[in-house]
Motif scaffolding. Structure first.
Motif, PDB file in Angstrom:
ATOM      1  N   UNK A  85     -47.450  -0.948 -20.549  1.00 66.97           N
ATOM      2  CA  UNK A  85     -46.649  -0.993 -19.322  1.00 66.97           C
ATOM      3  C   UNK A  85     -45.235  -1.463 -19.634  1.00 66.97           C
ATOM      4  N   UNK A  86     -44.297  -1.261 -18.712  1.00 60.90           N
ATOM      5  CA  UNK A  86     -42.944  -1.771 -18.894  1.00 60.90           C
ATOM      6  C   UNK A  86     -42.902  -3.305 -18.847  1.00 60.90           C
ATOM      7  N   UNK A  87     -41.756  -3.850 -19.223  1.00 62.02           N
ATOM      8  CA  UNK A  87     -41.523  -5.285 -19.181  1.00 62.02           C
ATOM      9  C   UNK A  87     -40.278  -5.577 -18.362  1.00 62.02           C
ATOM     10  N   UNK A  88     -40.126  -6.831 -17.964  1.00 58.58           N
ATOM     11  CA  UNK A  88     -38.992  -7.279 -17.158  1.00 58.58           C
ATOM     12  C   UNK A  88     -38.308  -8.437 -17.874  1.00 58.58           C
ATOM     13  N   UNK A  89     -36.999  -8.360 -17.967  1.00 55.08           N
ATOM     14  CA  UNK A  89     -36.177  -9.456 -18.494  1.00 55.08           C
ATOM     15  C   UNK A  89     -35.525 -10.157 -17.311  1.00 55.08           C
ATOM     16  N   UNK A  90     -35.719 -11.478 -17.211  1.00 56.25           N
ATOM     17  CA  UNK A  90     -35.067 -12.277 -16.181  1.00 56.25           C
ATOM     18  C   UNK A  90     -34.092 -13.240 -16.847  1.00 56.25           C
ATOM     19  N   UNK A  91     -32.893 -13.340 -16.283  1.00 54.84           N
ATOM     20  CA  UNK A  91     -31.890 -14.275 -16.805  1.00 54.84           C
ATOM     21  C   UNK A  91     -31.346 -15.124 -15.668  1.00 54.84           C
ATOM     22  N   UNK A  92     -30.960 -16.377 -15.970  1.00 52.59           N
ATOM     23  CA  UNK A  92     -30.338 -17.215 -14.949  1.00 52.59           C
ATOM     24  C   UNK A  92     -28.842 -16.937 -14.875  1.00 52.59           C
ATOM     25  N   UNK A  93     -28.164 -17.594 -13.957  1.00 48.42           N
ATOM     26  CA  UNK A  93     -26.703 -17.604 -13.995  1.00 48.42           C
ATOM     27  C   UNK A  93     -26.285 -18.380 -15.244  1.00 48.42           C
ATOM     28  N   UNK A  94     -25.376 -17.814 -16.031  1.00 50.45           N
ATOM     29  CA  UNK A  94     -24.968 -18.411 -17.309  1.00 50.45           C
ATOM     30  C   UNK A  94     -23.460 -18.594 -17.299  1.00 50.45           C
ATOM     31  N   UNK A  95     -23.010 -19.826 -17.563  1.00 51.17           N
ATOM     32  CA  UNK A  95     -21.590 -20.139 -17.455  1.00 51.17           C
ATOM     33  C   UNK A  95     -20.839 -19.987 -18.769  1.00 51.17           C
ATOM     34  N   UNK A  96     -21.384 -19.220 -19.702  1.00 53.14           N
ATOM     35  CA  UNK A  96     -20.778 -19.077 -21.030  1.00 53.14           C
ATOM     36  C   UNK A  96     -21.095 -17.690 -21.587  1.00 53.14           C
ATOM     37  N   UNK A  97     -20.563 -17.405 -22.755  1.00 50.17           N
ATOM     38  CA  UNK A  97     -20.877 -16.125 -23.388  1.00 50.17           C
ATOM     39  C   UNK A  97     -22.345 -16.086 -23.799  1.00 50.17           C
ATOM     40  N   UNK A  98     -22.999 -14.968 -23.463  1.00 49.53           N
ATOM     41  CA  UNK A  98     -24.349 -14.717 -23.968  1.00 49.53           C
ATOM     42  C   UNK A  98     -24.589 -13.215 -23.955  1.00 49.53           C
ATOM     43  N   UNK A  99     -25.553 -12.795 -24.765  1.00 48.60           N
ATOM     44  CA  UNK A  99     -25.970 -11.398 -24.732  1.00 48.60           C
ATOM     45  C   UNK A  99     -27.423 -11.327 -25.186  1.00 48.60           C
TER      46      UNK A  99
END
Length: 451
Positions: A85-99
């Protein structure tokens, strides 16, 4: 065997050379995935598929998971198996550089979640494989549709310094991976069968066993339909299939001795072509990107996997380096001379986020052990001393400089050959179009070492 032309040893040799170059990135990816996602006894194991393992501390010389490791933005590793099955990526609000870049089995990127591409707000992103292309993306902030069933994530998040580690850990802990059924709260589908994962051995890359492992990995990379945008890949896979590679049970012993020798010669041809291409490559332009961006330049993709596996595309982070110094010494060697890198005041690296220069020993391209535990230097380095005119002079050498200002700007080198990689995160257009270039790496007579 199929096409009689493939019985010709010269044709088999050419097919093996092309197949080795095309498959090199798949095997390099498996070389990292095997200890991290499969071999539970390996200290690098991240916990299997579908989980993050975070490294809040910056990398040191003890870290050997990947060549040319990034010391600026500590890593968050994860691997996904999309067969069920597919997957889900969840991210929070981030106050800096990220990838969080998601790469496919053969290393092209299927997409990026991060400050540059999706912004710094919280979000949910659906990741689908080739067996679930039609899953609707309703309710998600974006969708990443992959061509391979196995994917990897090598996330990066900016770290301001040792005192910033607790905040970085808080951010990393809120990166989440969920199967789609877990996200929706529905009954999960039947699990995909557990493969018999081949054990990774370094010698596989330069023996006919290379194609045994490639044959296994192609089971997670369904061929594209006829008429796709990748005709050269389709043709190569057809020719490999004539040798039984891609069937799932390739066995070199079933071939004649003459054809086995042709395959071995083809592997040597492919290796030689890769090494020639790598020797003339000094920057990252065009080495990394999405499948559409990389197209069917299999050699360039192999060079990227060889020189900097999981490097980011230039629009995300531009890489440059020095294969030789300004006098033509190739590679630079700190056992014989000291070096200076001078950035004039109007030629400092133009970055939206930040920039750095990182030292790697050769030939392994790993971080260099040193008494300062300084592996990179850049605009975020505490105590950096700028020139009176606003320029910046970095001192690249094995022994610590006697001069205090030189020591503040010291990038420690090994007692031998090295390379320096400069990274510009969120590069200005001047970097991307080539109007900004790196300065020369200038040799100097060795100084007397400081205390």
């Amino acid at each position: 065997m199929g096409d009689p032309a493939l019985v010709d040893p010269a044709t088999v040799r050419r097919t093996a050379a092309e197949g080795w170059l095309w498959g090199f990135s798949l095997l390099e990816n498996y070389r990292t995935m095997y200890p991290q996602a499969i071999d539970e006894a390996d200290p690098r194991h991240v916990g299997g598929f579908g989980v993050f393992r975070h490294y809040p501390q910056p990398f040191t010389a003890a870290n050997t998971d990947v060549v040319t490791p990034n010391n600026d933005t500590p890593y968050s590793w994860a691997w996904l198996d999309l067969r069920a099955e597919p997957w889900v990526i969840e991210v929070p609000a981030v106050d800096r550089y990220y990838v969080l870049p998601v790469h496919e089995l053969d290393t092209p990127y299927v997409g990026f979640v991060g400050a540059r591409t999706t912004g710094q707000e919280a979000g949910r992103y659906l990741v689908t494989g080739p067996g679930h292309r039609d899953v609707p993306a309703d309710g998600f902030d974006g969708v990443l549709r992959a061509d391979t069933d196995l994917l990897g994530i090598l996330g990066r998040t900016y770290l301001a310094g040792p005192e910033d580690v607790p905040e970085l850990e808080r951010i990393q802990a809120r990166y989440r991976l969920l199967p789609l059924s877990g996200h929706l709260g529905t009954e999960p589908p039947p699990a995909a069968p557990e493969p018999v994962w081949p054990v990774w051995r370094e010698e596989i890359r330069d023996s006919p066993e290379f194609f045994v492992l490639l044959d296994f990995l192609l089971g997670f990379f369904p061929p594209r339909p006829a008429g796709s945008a990748f005709p050269a890949e389709l043709d190569l896979r057809r020719r490999l299939a004539e040798l039984g590679i891609g069937s799932g049970d390739f066995e070199p012993a079933t071939l004649t001795a003459e054809l086995r020798e042709s395959i071995a010669q083809g592997i040597a041809d492919g290796r030689a072509e890769l090494e020639r291409a790598a020797a003339r490559t000094t920057g990252s332009d065009g080495l990394f990107g999405t499948r559409a961006e990389l197209g069917e330049d299999f050699l360039t993709r192999a060079v990227g996997a060889h020189m900097g596996l999981y490097g980011l595309p230039s629009a995300e982070a531009w890489y440059g380096g020095w294969a030789a110094d300004s006098e033509g010494n190739r590679p630079p060697d700190a056992s014989e001379r000291d070096y200076v890198l001078h950035f004039p005041p109007d030629r400092l690296p133009p970055a939206r986020f930040f920039w750095s220069a990182t030292m790697y020993g050769l030939p392994d391209r790993l971080l260099v052990d040193n008494p300062l535990e300084r592996y990179s230097i850049g605009d975020r380095t505490p105590g950096l001393v700028y020139d009176p005119d606003g320029g910046l002079t970095l001192h690249v050498r094995h022994k610590r400089p006697a001069d205090a200002e030189h020591s503040a700007n010291w990038l420690p080198a090994p007692d031998g050959p090295f390379t320096v990689v400069i990274r510009v995160y969120g590069p200005d257009q001047a970097v991307l179009d080539g109007s900004w270039t790196i300065p020369p790496l200038t040799p100097r007579a060795p100084e007397v070492a400081g205390a």
